[in-house]
Design an enzyme around this catalytic site. Structure first.
Site, PDB file in Angstrom:
ATOM      1  N   SER A  97       1.084  -1.607   0.143  1.00  0.00           N
ATOM      2  CA  SER A  97      -0.093  -0.123  -0.121  1.00  0.00           C
ATOM      3  C   SER A  97       0.646   1.474  -0.048  1.00  0.00           C
ATOM      4  CB  SER A  97      -0.491  -0.065   1.772  1.00  0.00           C
ATOM      5  OG  SER A  97      -1.450   1.322   1.505  1.00  0.00           O
ATOM      6  N   TYR A 104      -1.412   5.387  -4.271  1.00  0.00           N
ATOM      7  CA  TYR A 104      -3.140   6.667  -4.810  1.00  0.00           C
ATOM      8  C   TYR A 104      -1.762   8.135  -5.113  1.00  0.00           C
ATOM      9  CZ  TYR A 104      -5.362   4.550  -0.537  1.00  0.00           C
ATOM     10  OH  TYR A 104      -6.547   3.162  -0.095  1.00  0.00           O
ATOM     11  N   THR A 154      -5.691   2.924  -7.328  1.00  0.00           N
ATOM     12  CA  THR A 154      -6.811   2.964  -6.353  1.00  0.00           C
ATOM     13  C   THR A 154      -7.179   4.300  -7.232  1.00  0.00           C
ATOM     14  OG1 THR A 154      -5.434   1.403  -5.043  1.00  0.00           O
ATOM     15  CG2 THR A 154      -7.695   2.905  -4.518  1.00  0.00           C
ATOM     16  N   LYS A 202      -7.787  -0.360  -9.369  1.00  0.00           N
ATOM     17  CA  LYS A 202      -8.635  -0.475  -8.830  1.00  0.00           C
ATOM     18  C   LYS A 202      -9.490   0.418  -7.614  1.00  0.00           C
ATOM     19  CE  LYS A 202      -7.692  -2.240  -3.821  1.00  0.00           C
ATOM     20  NZ  LYS A 202      -8.400  -1.220  -2.860  1.00  0.00           N
ATOM     21  N   HIS A 240     -13.757  -0.882  -1.992  1.00  0.00           N
ATOM     22  CA  HIS A 240     -12.904  -0.397  -0.810  1.00  0.00           C
ATOM     23  C   HIS A 240     -13.258  -0.983   1.121  1.00  0.00           C
ATOM     24  CE1 HIS A 240      -9.326   2.122  -0.686  1.00  0.00           C
ATOM     25  NE2 HIS A 240      -9.330   2.211   1.003  1.00  0.00           N
TER      26      HIS A 240
END
Ligand code: FNR
Length: 414
Positions: free
Chosen positions: A119, A143, A169, A289, A313
């Site tokens: 992540s 991100y 994402t 995603k 999510h």
């Protein structure tokens, strides 16, 4: 059977096999704030609940006498061979569940060979996670920061650690209305947890330096009342992960780092054409995603992405959004086999994985269940959760009369 082979009879498992017992045990083991952040979702938790409940919309019809003695769960995605159609999904702020966070998750990934998606909100810099992973496949979840130099730097670092794909994402360009976290003061973010990818990043640190030099970035933001806590949290992170984080501390940038992170986290002004820039920036496979609409899947195909992850999510963003498993079939139909379609949000068991595969998913991502394993028993807990998922998937596959994922189709559903 898998149960005998794995020697599970006669031994109590490391963590409960029953999904709700696993969650309850983790609930007891975690702090109030940690449980709220991990288990909670948006608003009235309607989509969190729907994500798991909607698996009941689909029922399996077992077939007999199919000679399923030999079964094979292996699959290949984005050029990566995987022992089962399963990945550890990107979950941020894992130090809430375990002080060693991604170090433990990576050890479990390595022990099982299951790919790990690292992540952007990780608690450990991606280079350290990569070192723990050894040869285990890894994907990097991005991100899209407001600061393009950070985006580019994250992409270069993801390439350098041997990422097999970039997972972008799209559903969290703003944090959802997370009622449980709001009611507890949103401590994880106020304390500056989950920012190791940033504090270890040269572009991010340059930005912090600039802000300090300009005399900005040191002001206490309204609503950010936890600055001393932020300092101590970054300090404790530095103890667990000496090196990169400690550098930013030594230079006295901790507070500015937390504030800068809050400012650059993600942008809401992105449009589909922005993906073309990312496409030019890297040769890594790009996987989007957070898609729920077939129309968005169509646009993803138009922009030449390499895969999509059907996900909401875990119900953490839009309360009242449809259950992710209900979104899967029409997206699979839209994509029509042109690129891999992965799925997450609501997977709690091997039988759930079988249903997602039957609906046309090529693989699934685990979220909360492995975090519960992490909270209960570190790497051994994550490993146990993964092994339980695979063992149940393998058994269920055989019991419905299939030998491999190729043989699983919608005809299995009643
Ligand atoms: C997430 N998820 C997530 N996704 C992502 O792309 N980047 C991230 O940093 C995070 N962080 C995160 C933290 C926590 C605590 C949770 C529970 C989830 C979403 C995650 O990848 C996945 O989509 C969901 O967890 C799937 O839902 P279930 O199966 O966990 O309910």
């Amino acid at each position: 059977s898998a149960i005998f082979r794995k020697g599970l009879f006669g031994h109590r498992p490391v963590v409960p096999t029953e999904p709700s017992a696993l969650a309850e045990a983790a609930h007891r083991a975690m702090s109030k704030e940690a449980w709220a952040y991990v288990a909670g979702g948006a608003g009235q938790q309607r989509t969190v609940a729907a994500n798991t409940a909607a698996f009941d919309h689909f029922r399996l019809v077992p077939r007999m006498l199919a000679n399923v003695e030999t079964r094979d769960l292996r699959t290949t995605l984005f050029g990566v061979d995987m022992p089962a159609p399963l990945m550890l999904g990107p979950v941020g702020v894992l130090e809430l569940a375990h002080p060693r966070a991604e170090h433990e998750v990576a050890a479990a990934a390595r022990a099982t060979g299951i790919p790990m998606v690292i992540s952007t909100q990780a608690s450990v810099p991606m280079e350290d996670v990569a070192a723990d992973l050894g040869d285990t496949p890894r994907l990097y979840q991005l991100y899209w920061s407001k600061d393009e130099s950070i985006v580019e730097s994250f992409v270069r670092r993801a390439e350098a650690i041997g990422s097999d794909a970039l997972v972008v994402t799209l559903d969290t360009h703003m944090l959802g209305w997370r009622t449980r976290d709001l009611d507890l003061g949103y401590l994880p973010f106020a304390r500056g947890l989950g920012i190791a990818q940033y504090t270890s990043d040269p572009a991010f640190r340059a930005l912090v330096d600039e802000r300090i030099a300009a005399g900005s970035g040191m002001s206490v933001r309204p609503g950010l009342r936890e600055i001393p806590a932020a300092l101590s949290a970054v300090a404790s992170m530095a103890q667990h992960h000496p090196g990169k984080v400690v550098e930013s501390l030594r230079s006295g940038h901790a507070r500015a780092a937390v504030e800068t992170f809050l400012d650059v986290f993600s942008r809401s002004d992105l449009i589909w054409d922005d993906l073309d820039r990312l496409r030019e920036m890297t040769d890594l496979p790009i996987v989007l995603k957070g898609l729920q609409a077939p129309e968005d899947a169509r646009r993803a195909l138009e922009h030449g992405v390499d895969g999509i992850i059907v996900s909401n999510h875990g119900g953490r963003q839009v309360d009242g959004a449809i259950a992710s498993i209900d979104a899967l079939p029409s997206i699979v139909d839209e994509v029509d086999g042109r690129i891999p379609v992965l799925f997450d949000s609501g997977i709690r068991s091997g039988a759930d994985i079988l249903k997602a595969l039957a609906l046309g998913a090529d693989a699934v991502l685990l979220g909360r269940p492995y975090v519960y394993g992490l909270a209960l028993a570190g790497a051994a807990g994550v490993q146990a959760v993964v092994e339980h998922m695979i063992a149940e998937l393998d058994l269920s596959l055989g019991l419905v009369g299939c030998r491999s994922a190729d043989e699983i189709g919608r005809e299995l559903l009643g």
